[in-house]
Design an enzyme around this catalytic site. Structure first.
Site, mmCIF file in Angstrom:
data_model
loop_
_atom_site.group_PDB
_atom_site.id
_atom_site.type_symbol
_atom_site.label_atom_id
_atom_site.label_comp_id
_atom_site.label_asym_id
_atom_site.label_seq_id
_atom_site.Cartn_x
_atom_site.Cartn_y
_atom_site.Cartn_z
ATOM 1 N N ASP A 11 47.925 1.558 58.271
ATOM 2 C CA ASP A 11 49.060 2.040 59.083
ATOM 3 C C ASP A 11 49.136 3.581 59.564
ATOM 4 O OD1 ASP A 11 50.023 -0.571 58.937
ATOM 5 O OD2 ASP A 11 51.327 0.119 57.140
ATOM 6 N N ALA A 51 58.211 0.856 55.470
ATOM 7 C CA ALA A 51 57.298 1.828 54.892
ATOM 8 C C ALA A 51 58.169 2.688 54.112
ATOM 9 C CB ALA A 51 57.018 2.631 56.311
ATOM 10 N N TYR A 52 58.215 4.133 54.650
ATOM 11 C CA TYR A 52 58.931 5.070 53.400
ATOM 12 C C TYR A 52 60.412 4.710 53.235
ATOM 13 C CZ TYR A 52 60.082 9.366 51.189
ATOM 14 O OH TYR A 52 60.676 10.219 50.313
ATOM 15 N N ASN A 57 57.616 5.351 63.081
ATOM 16 C CA ASN A 57 58.077 4.775 61.833
ATOM 17 C C ASN A 57 59.447 5.569 61.427
ATOM 18 O OD1 ASN A 57 56.308 3.062 60.980
ATOM 19 N ND2 ASN A 57 55.564 3.983 59.305
ATOM 20 N N SER A 78 60.618 2.345 50.367
ATOM 21 C CA SER A 78 60.224 2.879 49.023
ATOM 22 C C SER A 78 61.546 3.715 48.598
ATOM 23 C CB SER A 78 59.100 3.931 49.167
ATOM 24 O OG SER A 78 58.037 3.092 49.440
#
Length: 260
Positions: free
Chosen positions: A47, A161-162, A119, A165
């Site tokens: 990614d 993504a982040y 992102n 998380s």
């Protein structure tokens, strides 16, 4: 009649050994042209490399050149499964997903800056001191003082993504929604973030930049010692990613919402 939509391919690869090996094999089999004359860019990596490819070829991709990723990295959420076989057929059958980047305008110790993110755009504390940040949405201050490690704005494509998380929500691509997610918030303790209309403009003001310095990242591009950040979707830019019909980005996002 054979499909001739994808005949000239531009292969690009990360420096990882698996990606470089794939680049050699696929180039020998399908040829390799300059991206400026290609029908599609084939990105080999993970990614992070996909984001790097979109940045490097932003002008071409904005003009409609599609990008098809094959996973030679770790996570590969934005990538298709790797295979050397039937690549032209896979490209012809692939589904197009249109994504729009976020644009940030930054005031920092070093001046004023602009950048794009596919992102997320993330603010982080630079020292052990928690960041103090005010949050304004469409001209209305929503948080007078967020005390946290940071805060981010994620696109639907970047929501897994982040953002995920950081315990943010997974956002379906067609929803026209952005995720606003705190990173390890201390105060307000119960605030878990917000879902915003994609047309929203978000402004962050760093309240104590000298004692509590903050950096901002547009994907993996960092600017340090910021005092003010403005974020909105760049509606003038759209990028086309290609996914195998049974592994489209919408399906990946849906599966992620039911993962345990």
């Amino acid at each position: 009649m054979a499909d001739t939509t994808f005949q000239k391919l531009a292969f690009v690869a990360s420096q990882k050994p698996d990606a470089q090996s794939a680049l050699k094999t696929l180039t020998e089999r399908y040829g390799n042209v300059d991206a400026a004359t290609a029908d599609a860019i084939i990105a080999l990596g993970g990614d992070g490399f996909m984001l790097e490819t979109l940045r490097r070829h932003t002008t071409l991709v904005q003009r409609g050149l599609p990008v098809y990723g094959m996973n030679r990295g770790t996570v590969g959420f934005l990538m298709n499964a790797y295979s050397e076989e039937s690549l032209l057929e896979r490209l012809s059958a692939a589904e197009k997903t249109t994504v729009r980047p976020l644009k940030m305008m930054v005031e920092a110790k070093g001046g004023r800056f602009e950048d794009l993110a596919f992102n997320e755009i993330s603010l982080f504390r630079q020292t052990q001191q928690a960041a103090h940040i005010s949050v304004t949405v469409d001209g209305h201050e929503r948080l007078e003082k967020l005390i946290a490690d940071g805060i981010l704005v994620a696109t639907p494509a970047g929501s897994t993504a982040y953002n995920l998380s950081a315990h943010g929500p997974v956002v379906p691509l067609g929803s026209r929604i952005l995720a606003l997610t705190p990173i390890s918030a201390f105060r307000p303790r119960r605030w878990r973030g917000a879902l915003l209309n994609a047309n929203a403009t978000v402004e962050f003001k760093v309240l104590d930049p000298l004692r509590r310095p903050v950096s901002v990242s547009a994907d993996n591009q960092e600017i340090r010692n910021v005092t003010y950040v403005k974020v909105h979707e760049d509606r003038g830019k759209k990028l086309n990613l290609l996914f195998d019909a049974d592994h489209g980005l919408d399906e990946k996002i849906l599966r992620e919402q039911f993962s345990t």
